[in-house]
Design a protein around this motif. Structure first.
Motif, PDB file in Angstrom:
ATOM      1  N   GLY A 197      21.507  32.207  -3.522  1.00  0.00           N
ATOM      2  CA  GLY A 197      21.221  33.249  -2.535  1.00  0.00           C
ATOM      3  C   GLY A 197      20.478  34.428  -3.124  1.00  0.00           C
ATOM      4  O   GLY A 197      19.579  34.996  -2.483  1.00  0.00           O
ATOM      5  N   ILE A 198      20.845  34.815  -4.340  1.00  0.00           N
ATOM      6  CA  ILE A 198      20.159  35.936  -4.992  1.00  0.00           C
ATOM      7  C   ILE A 198      18.700  35.591  -5.263  1.00  0.00           C
ATOM      8  O   ILE A 198      17.806  36.422  -5.072  1.00  0.00           O
ATOM      9  CB  ILE A 198      20.888  36.312  -6.292  1.00  0.00           C
ATOM     10  CG1 ILE A 198      22.208  37.040  -5.960  1.00  0.00           C
ATOM     11  CG2 ILE A 198      20.020  37.184  -7.183  1.00  0.00           C
ATOM     12  CD1 ILE A 198      23.054  37.343  -7.168  1.00  0.00           C
ATOM     13  N   ILE A 199      18.446  34.361  -5.700  1.00  0.00           N
ATOM     14  CA  ILE A 199      17.062  33.934  -5.924  1.00  0.00           C
ATOM     15  C   ILE A 199      16.259  34.047  -4.634  1.00  0.00           C
ATOM     16  O   ILE A 199      15.127  34.543  -4.616  1.00  0.00           O
ATOM     17  CB  ILE A 199      17.033  32.488  -6.467  1.00  0.00           C
ATOM     18  CG1 ILE A 199      17.638  32.428  -7.878  1.00  0.00           C
ATOM     19  CG2 ILE A 199      15.609  31.941  -6.464  1.00  0.00           C
ATOM     20  CD1 ILE A 199      17.814  31.012  -8.402  1.00  0.00           C
ATOM     21  N   GLN A 200      16.869  33.600  -3.536  1.00  0.00           N
ATOM     22  CA  GLN A 200      16.171  33.639  -2.256  1.00  0.00           C
ATOM     23  C   GLN A 200      15.974  35.062  -1.757  1.00  0.00           C
ATOM     24  O   GLN A 200      14.896  35.430  -1.279  1.00  0.00           O
ATOM     25  CB  GLN A 200      16.954  32.823  -1.225  1.00  0.00           C
ATOM     26  CG  GLN A 200      16.221  32.622   0.084  1.00  0.00           C
ATOM     27  CD  GLN A 200      16.929  31.619   0.952  1.00  0.00           C
ATOM     28  OE1 GLN A 200      18.119  31.750   1.231  1.00  0.00           O
ATOM     29  NE2 GLN A 200      16.210  30.596   1.403  1.00  0.00           N
ATOM     30  N   PHE A 207      13.200  36.872  -3.625  1.00  0.00           N
ATOM     31  CA  PHE A 207      11.862  36.531  -3.124  1.00  0.00           C
ATOM     32  C   PHE A 207      11.603  37.217  -1.792  1.00  0.00           C
ATOM     33  O   PHE A 207      10.488  37.702  -1.528  1.00  0.00           O
ATOM     34  CB  PHE A 207      11.706  35.024  -2.963  1.00  0.00           C
ATOM     35  CG  PHE A 207      10.342  34.636  -2.439  1.00  0.00           C
ATOM     36  CD1 PHE A 207       9.286  34.457  -3.308  1.00  0.00           C
ATOM     37  CD2 PHE A 207      10.118  34.495  -1.073  1.00  0.00           C
ATOM     38  CE1 PHE A 207       8.020  34.130  -2.829  1.00  0.00           C
ATOM     39  CE2 PHE A 207       8.865  34.174  -0.587  1.00  0.00           C
ATOM     40  CZ  PHE A 207       7.813  33.989  -1.473  1.00  0.00           C
ATOM     41  N   GLY A 208      12.613  37.253  -0.918  1.00  0.00           N
ATOM     42  CA  GLY A 208      12.438  37.888   0.381  1.00  0.00           C
ATOM     43  C   GLY A 208      12.089  39.356   0.258  1.00  0.00           C
ATOM     44  O   GLY A 208      11.200  39.867   0.965  1.00  0.00           O
ATOM     45  N   LEU A 209      12.753  40.057  -0.650  1.00  0.00           N
ATOM     46  CA  LEU A 209      12.450  41.468  -0.867  1.00  0.00           C
ATOM     47  C   LEU A 209      11.058  41.649  -1.460  1.00  0.00           C
ATOM     48  O   LEU A 209      10.338  42.600  -1.137  1.00  0.00           O
ATOM     49  CB  LEU A 209      13.505  42.089  -1.780  1.00  0.00           C
ATOM     50  CG  LEU A 209      14.922  42.177  -1.194  1.00  0.00           C
ATOM     51  CD1 LEU A 209      15.904  42.675  -2.241  1.00  0.00           C
ATOM     52  CD2 LEU A 209      14.941  43.074   0.036  1.00  0.00           C
ATOM     53  N   SER A 210      10.692  40.723  -2.342  1.00  0.00           N
ATOM     54  CA  SER A 210       9.345  40.775  -2.915  1.00  0.00           C
ATOM     55  C   SER A 210       8.295  40.509  -1.838  1.00  0.00           C
ATOM     56  O   SER A 210       7.251  41.154  -1.794  1.00  0.00           O
ATOM     57  CB  SER A 210       9.222  39.754  -4.043  1.00  0.00           C
ATOM     58  OG  SER A 210       7.906  39.696  -4.536  1.00  0.00           O
ATOM     59  N   TYR A 211       8.602  39.564  -0.979  1.00  0.00           N
ATOM     60  CA  TYR A 211       7.679  39.176   0.097  1.00  0.00           C
ATOM     61  C   TYR A 211       7.490  40.311   1.097  1.00  0.00           C
ATOM     62  O   TYR A 211       6.369  40.583   1.549  1.00  0.00           O
ATOM     63  CB  TYR A 211       8.245  37.934   0.789  1.00  0.00           C
ATOM     64  CG  TYR A 211       7.450  37.453   1.973  1.00  0.00           C
ATOM     65  CD1 TYR A 211       6.284  36.708   1.809  1.00  0.00           C
ATOM     66  CD2 TYR A 211       7.881  37.731   3.268  1.00  0.00           C
ATOM     67  CE1 TYR A 211       5.563  36.257   2.910  1.00  0.00           C
ATOM     68  CE2 TYR A 211       7.171  37.283   4.364  1.00  0.00           C
ATOM     69  CZ  TYR A 211       6.022  36.547   4.182  1.00  0.00           C
ATOM     70  OH  TYR A 211       5.310  36.105   5.267  1.00  0.00           O
ATOM     71  N   MET A 212       8.587  41.005   1.436  1.00  0.00           N
ATOM     72  CA  MET A 212       8.517  42.048   2.468  1.00  0.00           C
ATOM     73  C   MET A 212       8.131  43.416   1.918  1.00  0.00           C
ATOM     74  O   MET A 212       7.388  44.165   2.547  1.00  0.00           O
ATOM     75  CB  MET A 212       9.869  42.153   3.188  1.00  0.00           C
ATOM     76  CG  MET A 212      10.222  40.946   4.050  1.00  0.00           C
ATOM     77  SD  MET A 212      11.722  41.223   5.046  1.00  0.00           S
ATOM     78  CE  MET A 212      12.955  41.417   3.755  1.00  0.00           C
ATOM     79  N   PHE A 213       8.651  43.757   0.729  1.00  0.00           N
ATOM     80  CA  PHE A 213       8.494  45.128   0.236  1.00  0.00           C
ATOM     81  C   PHE A 213       7.813  45.229  -1.126  1.00  0.00           C
ATOM     82  O   PHE A 213       7.661  46.319  -1.667  1.00  0.00           O
ATOM     83  CB  PHE A 213       9.856  45.819   0.156  1.00  0.00           C
ATOM     84  CG  PHE A 213      10.627  45.777   1.440  1.00  0.00           C
ATOM     85  CD1 PHE A 213      10.184  46.472   2.556  1.00  0.00           C
ATOM     86  CD2 PHE A 213      11.786  45.023   1.542  1.00  0.00           C
ATOM     87  CE1 PHE A 213      10.904  46.435   3.741  1.00  0.00           C
ATOM     88  CE2 PHE A 213      12.497  44.973   2.732  1.00  0.00           C
ATOM     89  CZ  PHE A 213      12.053  45.678   3.839  1.00  0.00           C
ATOM     90  N   GLY A 214       7.447  44.087  -1.707  1.00  0.00           N
ATOM     91  CA  GLY A 214       6.791  44.120  -3.001  1.00  0.00           C
ATOM     92  C   GLY A 214       7.723  44.378  -4.166  1.00  0.00           C
ATOM     93  O   GLY A 214       7.267  44.670  -5.282  1.00  0.00           O
ATOM     94  N   ASN A 248       8.260  24.018  -5.954  1.00  0.00           N
ATOM     95  CA  ASN A 248       8.308  24.711  -7.236  1.00  0.00           C
ATOM     96  C   ASN A 248       9.102  26.008  -7.184  1.00  0.00           C
ATOM     97  O   ASN A 248       9.645  26.447  -8.196  1.00  0.00           O
ATOM     98  CB  ASN A 248       6.876  25.001  -7.726  1.00  0.00           C
ATOM     99  CG  ASN A 248       6.079  23.727  -7.941  1.00  0.00           C
ATOM    100  OD1 ASN A 248       6.657  22.685  -8.273  1.00  0.00           O
ATOM    101  ND2 ASN A 248       4.775  23.796  -7.738  1.00  0.00           N
ATOM    102  N   ASN A 249       9.159  26.635  -6.029  1.00  0.00           N
ATOM    103  CA  ASN A 249       9.909  27.882  -5.866  1.00  0.00           C
ATOM    104  C   ASN A 249      10.735  27.784  -4.584  1.00  0.00           C
ATOM    105  O   ASN A 249      10.373  28.345  -3.549  1.00  0.00           O
ATOM    106  CB  ASN A 249       8.959  29.076  -5.813  1.00  0.00           C
ATOM    107  CG  ASN A 249       9.707  30.412  -5.802  1.00  0.00           C
ATOM    108  OD1 ASN A 249      10.931  30.450  -5.915  1.00  0.00           O
ATOM    109  ND2 ASN A 249       8.966  31.491  -5.655  1.00  0.00           N
ATOM    110  N   PRO A 250      11.865  27.063  -4.636  1.00  0.00           N
ATOM    111  CA  PRO A 250      12.634  26.806  -3.410  1.00  0.00           C
ATOM    112  C   PRO A 250      13.067  28.073  -2.686  1.00  0.00           C
ATOM    113  O   PRO A 250      13.184  28.071  -1.455  1.00  0.00           O
ATOM    114  CB  PRO A 250      13.853  26.018  -3.921  1.00  0.00           C
ATOM    115  CG  PRO A 250      13.431  25.448  -5.227  1.00  0.00           C
ATOM    116  CD  PRO A 250      12.476  26.433  -5.818  1.00  0.00           C
ATOM    117  N   GLY A 251      13.307  29.162  -3.430  1.00  0.00           N
ATOM    118  CA  GLY A 251      13.739  30.392  -2.793  1.00  0.00           C
ATOM    119  C   GLY A 251      12.716  30.964  -1.839  1.00  0.00           C
ATOM    120  O   GLY A 251      13.055  31.728  -0.927  1.00  0.00           O
ATOM    121  N   SER A 252      11.459  30.583  -2.032  1.00  0.00           N
ATOM    122  CA  SER A 252      10.395  31.111  -1.175  1.00  0.00           C
ATOM    123  C   SER A 252      10.187  30.281   0.082  1.00  0.00           C
ATOM    124  O   SER A 252       9.484  30.705   1.000  1.00  0.00           O
ATOM    125  CB  SER A 252       9.078  31.150  -1.959  1.00  0.00           C
ATOM    126  OG  SER A 252       8.616  29.819  -2.220  1.00  0.00           O
TER     127      SER A 252
END
Length: 692
Positions: free
Chosen positions: A219-222, A225-232, A398-402
């Motif tokens: 969950g942390i991995i996912q 990525f979500g925070l990176s995707y939305m907020f950088g 390759n990056n399941p969390g994404s």
């Protein structure tokens, strides 16, 4: 003999709830030590974990396949057998939660955030890189969904059902603590309170902690990525550490509120949110295609279930694939078994075994098939048609969390759906953490009442321990190390589960023997009994008067004082003269009742109880308009729970006769148990017969 000499007890000497020092310190010290080792000796820890994983996979891979199938066959057999009518609790108990709330709680606790992580990543990975055959074909698409449903379907829920059924049966029907060791009572008897029980519970704690830590790590991995995707926000260990701390805090807060408040409400919320997301994908995507694919997937899954469940790829084993998928999933389900099973037991008191087996196998499976099929086939279609984001399939592998975030880019309102996915992930995250900390606290405590929970500080502490271990495993190597530790830690408990099967089956055989012996003993005629010299005409008039009798609270209290207690005292005098150890218990307040307990020297003791129950007044009663909306019943409870009949209006002689009827049935059962081969399994002397 003076009746005042009869021993009377108020149960004031019951032991208080307390920490189980052996299980708590043994497991906590081991977990913290492992976490420190992986944090400060990361390379060495990763190498050791991978080496042990390889040995277990090569040596015991086949065992995981056999074990998971065996658990499922056993629980289905028990659910369909004559034992399916037995309640997970006293005979009079009723469920604490309605079906919808119950389904939401068992689903949220049993699956959690992994649902979001793997619903896209696994189907796409199996489609592009199948264990056998060529990837990217239509055949690979069907096989991908078969394997996905195998890993998330009936097989894993069979593990949860076995543990939950065993714990609920022994705790709520026989009054044993809600811990794993209780399920082994028919095998080891009171020795479960010693080293055997401590070892079993420590194995359960270790498996649970590592299973939950794996889910939270995923969950942390996912989330990262979500925070990176939305907020950088960058994907880094420091960000993951901060996420671990935040989730631990929220999990602790939710766990402290208990099952009825925090965990229940969060479970209902994320079940509703997951359903809305599923319907959104279905109706904004290729609806007809997805419905056709769903039907196809169900047919493929059930028609090939046996061959899929036993396919070890013996002639050309794809070892890396097995370690990453089927062996990992079976070990993961087993590791989660104590956690989810205990939680299911905690919320399932009052349901019959058949209801429990059907509910825990069918309800989550129905949603799981729909979720995995609709989400998975949508993702596979994106890869096959190329209509998704660039290189979506390879990125998902390759990056399941994404994968879930990239997947939602192909649907409208991507900003809104991304927020929904993130909220759903956080809530799933918290429900897994809070349920886990609650269960671990109870596992490492000695609780005299299975309906109570360990103190808040223990739940907070276990939430923190889970967070530290999760972060340590992420530092040691991310997803691969998380998967490896689950396979390793799940193995010991896989053997414990077979002992649980044996213990439960022996206990159920005794329950069946008891029912048979009760039918074979001389039946009483309570409702038709008359006193000495009474005529038949007077008897039927008395019976009709009793049928229309709706006593007040004070009237049933008077019955206990003037009829029930004197009847028990007369019987106790005779039994004491014959050398029996007898006591009469008088409860007060919410536990207002009378109980006659007979110690039978090593065999299952006899108890006969009269409980006061408040009931709604029937509309046809004259009293209903005169004295209020309630009346009171005096219901009989024995070792199996409430018997459903009312003593109000009976004479002392009739009550004595009923006590003797129940006592004779119990003695006949003990005789039948001694004379029947295999009927010598030890069972608790003092089953739970609470009158609530």
């Amino acid at each position: 003999m003076d009746t005042e000499n009869v021993i009377e007890s108020q149960n004031t000497d019951s032991p208080k709830d307390h920490l189980n020092p052996v299980v708590f310190y043994g497991s906590a010290i081991g977990i913290v030590g492992f976490a420190i080792w992986t944090m400060f000796f990361t390379a060495q820890a990763g190498a050791v974990i991978n080496a042990v994983l390889g040995w277990i996979s090569n040596t015991f891979g086949w065992f995981y396949f056999i074990a998971v199938v065996g658990y499922l066959v056993f629980v289905i057999f028990i659910g369909l057998s004559r034992y399916g009518n037995l309640k997970l609790g006293p005979a009079h108990s009723t469920p604490d939660f309605n079906v919808a709330t119950w389904a939401a709680m068992l689903f949220s606790a049993g699956i959690g955030i992994d649902l979001l992580f793997f619903c896209i990543a696994e189907p796409v990975s199996q489609f592009l890189a199948p264990p056998v055959g060529e990837g990217g074909t239509q055949a690979a698409a069907r096989q991908a969904m078969e394997l996905t449903l195998l890993h998330w379907g009936l097989s894993g829920w069979g593990v949860y059902t076995l543990v939950g059924m065993s714990l609920a049966f022994f705790s709520y029907r026989h009054g044993l603590p809600l811990t794993i060791r209780s399920a082994l009572y028919p095998i080891f008897g009171k020795r479960i309170n010693g080293p055997i029980g401590h070892t079993v519970d420590i194995a359960a704690v270790l498996g649970t902690v590592f299973g939950i830590a794996t889910s939270l790590g995923i969950g942390i991995i996912q989330l990262n990525f979500g925070l990176s995707y939305m907020f950088g926000i960058p994907e880094s260990t420091s960000v993951q550490a901060l996420l671990a701390v935040l989730i631990v805090v929220f999990s602790a807060i939710s766990a402290v509120t208990g099952v009825d408040k925090g965990i229940r409400r969060l479970s209902e919320f994320n079940m509703l949110l997951a359903l809305l997301l599923l319907l959104f994908v279905l109706f904004t995507g290729k609806t007809v295609f997805l419905l056709n694919a769903l039907v196809l997937n169900v047919g493929d899954y059930f028609s090939h279930f046996i061959s899929l469940s036993m396919d070890t790829y013996a002639f050309d084993p794809p070892t890396d694939w097995l370690n990453a998928w089927t062996v990992f999933f079976w070990a993961w389900w087993i590791a989660w078994g104590p956690f989810v099973g205990m939680f299911l037991a905690r919320i399932s008191r009052g349901r019959t075994i058949r209801q429990f087996v059907a509910g825990t196998l069918i309800l989550p499976l129905s949603f799981m098939i729909a979720w995995m099929s609709i989400m998975g086939n949508s993702a596979i279609d994106l890869v096959m048609t190329g209509s998704g984001v660039l290189d979506f399939g390879q990125q998902a592998m390759n990056n399941p969390g994404s994968s879930i975030y990239l997947f939602m880019q192909s649907f409208p309102w991507v900003g809104l759906t991304t927020v929904v996915v993130t909220i759903l992930a956080i809530v799933f995250f918290v429900t897994s953490g809070d349920s886990g900390s609650l269960v671990l606290s109870n596992l490492t405590s000695v609780l005299r009442d299975p309906n109570t929970d360990a103190p808040a500080w223990m739940r907070i502490l276990w939430a923190a321990i889970i967070g530290v271990l999760t972060l340590a495993l992420l530092m040691a190597g991310g997803l691969s190390v998380l998967q490896g530790t689950v396979v390793i830690m799940g193995l010991p408990f896989a053997f414990v589960l077979f002992l649980m099967m044996w213990g439960l089956f022996r206990a159920l055989k005794i329950e069946g023997l008891k029912a048979d012996s009760y039918r074979g003993s001389m039946a009483g005629q309570l409702s038709g009994r008359t006193g000495v010299g009474e005529t038949a005409a007077r008897n039927w008039r008395q019976r009709l008067a009793r049928a229309m009798y709706f006593p007040s609270h004070e009237q049933v209290r008077q019955f206990l004082r003037e009829v029930g207690k004197p009847a028990m005292q007369e019987i106790s005098e005779v039994l004491i003269q014959k050398g029996c150890a007898v006591d009469i218990v008088e409860g007060s307040g919410e536990d207002e009742h009378l109980a006659l307990n007979v110690n039978l020297g090593g065999e299952q003791n006899f108890t006969y109880q009269i409980w006061i129950h408040k009931c709604s007044m029937p509309a046809f009663s004259i009293r209903a308009t005169r004295t209020g909306a309630h009346y009171y019943r005096l219901e009989v409870h024995i070792g199996e729970g409430g018997q459903g009949y009312d003593l109000a209006g009976y004479s002392k002689e009739q009550v004595i006769a009923d006590i003797l009827d129940q006592y004779e049935r119990h003695l006949f059962f003990l005789h039948s148990q001694r004379e029947t081969a295999g009927g010598d399994a030890p069972m608790p002397d003092d089953p739970s017969t609470a009158g609530d």
